[in-house]
Write a protein that holds these residues in place. Structure first.
Motif: not given
Length: 480
Positions: A324, A337-338, A341, A343
């Motif tokens: 990231v 949005e980061d 990511k 997950d």
């Protein structure tokens, strides 16, 4: 002499009648005429207290405790008891818990003990029911949606995380629960009230808030000097401080609601909501402080506790957050949005919530006789869906007593298997914000440190979860 004997006899008769009344009132529900079926098996325990003290006996939060273990073995996953001065059905069953949460205000209703109302206030979102709760919840969802859309929230969270980690420079160990509380408090007072840690009002609110929290887990005795009495007094002082901040903010805007393009924070937006009374706005702020402070800091501590004992999970977190960061410019801050990511980070958070059990159970009551499978829950009885029992049930989760973030690679029936924030219409509206804070803190933590958890540390459910020793961790800085 005769008059004295008569008085003694009268007192004895009165005392016997009083005791008999308590015993009769305690056991009378067992003889209720219920037409739909039989109540679950179980026992009511002692008159008045019932089995409350045994139910609340402290135990590690990643276990269900002896009381539930023994009762489930003897009576099954759903059983009757007498808890919190009320006949109660306790549910450790996944399907019944889900059924209860999905039928809020239809078959069941939020029903916390009266002393909790004394601390939280009558218009708190946590205890409100019916139309009042729906109205408050709609406002809450709208406010949280607005906050999530503002980059300032994400910037403040990350800057606070960086500031905390910078304060660890040259330290060999820290008491992490204190650090996580400091972090979450700094974030929430900035978001809700626009205060920084250096503001004098922040320190005042924090001191009162600590007294407020201690009262939530104390015996409900309003006697001067008791934790409960101090908590009620602390809430009153916090309310006065919040009212003063609100009045100051109104004066800044000339006594009127600010225009959309000038709304800077949660409080500005809240002041423009005309569907809430002044007391409801103050209570709304207190609810936000409570959820954003205690729950978030405890979740952070849980994650650090479990990851500190799983090198494999820590290594995978490092890889994810390095990836990231590698897609960001130098000094560029994180955004929504980061977060999406991250997950594996979200899997780690989910597993910490499942295994650590920030919230053990919630209070409900049956609004009418409710038939479920081959038993009935009588109208007026308290109902306790126990989330931790489902989270630690080996028939629901394979190897349930192991920390395993990879179990969440499948989202199959996750809404039934994982209910750390409640469910249905009373699911915590700010849970996603709490997860963002934890994820952003982890982003910087795993890239700067590895850590060892001090031997003997353990999250204990009282039922509110605490780390007895504050979660001391030994730090090892990573060379970059």
């Amino acid at each position: 002499m005769a008059e004295g004997s008569i008085l003694i006899v009268t007192l004895v008769i009165g005392l016997v009648g009083f005791v008999f009344g308590i015993v009769l009132n305690h056991f009378w529900p067992l003889f209720s005429n219920i037409k739909l079926g039989h109540v679950p098996k179980g026992t009511f325990g002692w008159p008045l207290l019932g089995e409350t003290l045994s139910f609340l006996k402290p135990h590690p939060s990643n276990s269900i405790g002896n009381f539930l273990q023994e009762h489930c073995s003897r009576y099954g996953k759903v059983f009757k008891s007498h808890l919190f001065f009320s006949p109660t059905v306790v549910s450790c069953d996944q399907d019944l818990n889900y059924f209860i949460l999905q039928n809020e205000d239809k078959l069941f209703q939020c029903s916390y003990p009266k002393p909790i109302h004394g601390i939280l206030g009558k218009v708190s979102l946590l205890v409100a029911v019916g139309d009042t709760h729906k109205r408050l919840r709609n406002v809450s969802l709208s406010l949280i949606s607005t906050i999530k859309s503002k980059p300032e929230f994400f910037n403040d969270v990350e800057k606070s995380a960086i500031q905390i980690l910078q304060s660890w420079k040259n330290k060999k160990q820290v008491i992490f629960w204190e650090e996580s509380r400091k972090f979450s408090f700094n974030v929430i007072v900035k978001q809700v009230l626009g205060l920084t840690p250096d503001d004098s009002q922040s320190a005042t609110i924090l001191q009162d808030f600590l007294a407020f929290m201690r009262g939530l887990i104390s015996l409900p005795l309003y006697i001067p000097g008791t934790p409960y009495a101090r908590a009620v007094q602390a809430r009153s002082r916090i309310s006065s401080t919040v009212k003063a901040i609100i009045e100051e903010r109104r004066k800044r805007h000339g006594g009127s609601c600010c225009s959309d393009n000038k709304r800077n924070d949660f409080l500005d937006i809240l002041l423009c909501v005309d569907t809430l009374s002044e007391d409801e706005k103050v209570s709304f702020v207190l609810d936000s402080l409570l959820g954003g402070y205690e729950t978030t800091s405890l979740l952070m501590a849980m994650v650090v506790f479990f990851v500190g004992q799983s090198q494999v999970a820590l290594d995978q977190l490092k890889v994810e957050h390095h990836n990231v960061r590698s897609m960001k410019k130098k000094e560029e801050l994180l955004n929504w949005e980061d977060y999406k990511k991250m997950d594996f980070t979200q899997k780690v958070i989910n597993e910490a919530l499942r295994y650590g059990n920030v919230v053990k159970f919630v209070h409900r009551k049956a609004l009418k006789d409710v038939k479920f499978r081959d038993y009935v829950i009588p109208a007026g009885w308290k109902v306790l869906p126990v989330f931790s029992a489902v989270h630690l049930d080996p028939s629901v989760h394979a190897n349930a007593l192991q920390f395993n973030p990879w179990r969440w690679e499948s989202d199959e029936q996750i809404c039934k298997k994982l209910t750390p924030f409640g469910g249905g219409s009373r699911c915590c509206p700010g849970f996603e914000l709490a997860k963002v804070e934890v994820a952003f803190f982890l982003h910087h933590l795993v890239q700067k440190y590895r850590w060892d958890v001090e031997e003997g540390e353990q999250p204990i459910a009282y039922p509110y979860v605490e780390f007895q020793n504050g979660l001391t961790i030994r730090l090892h800085q990573i060379s970059t």
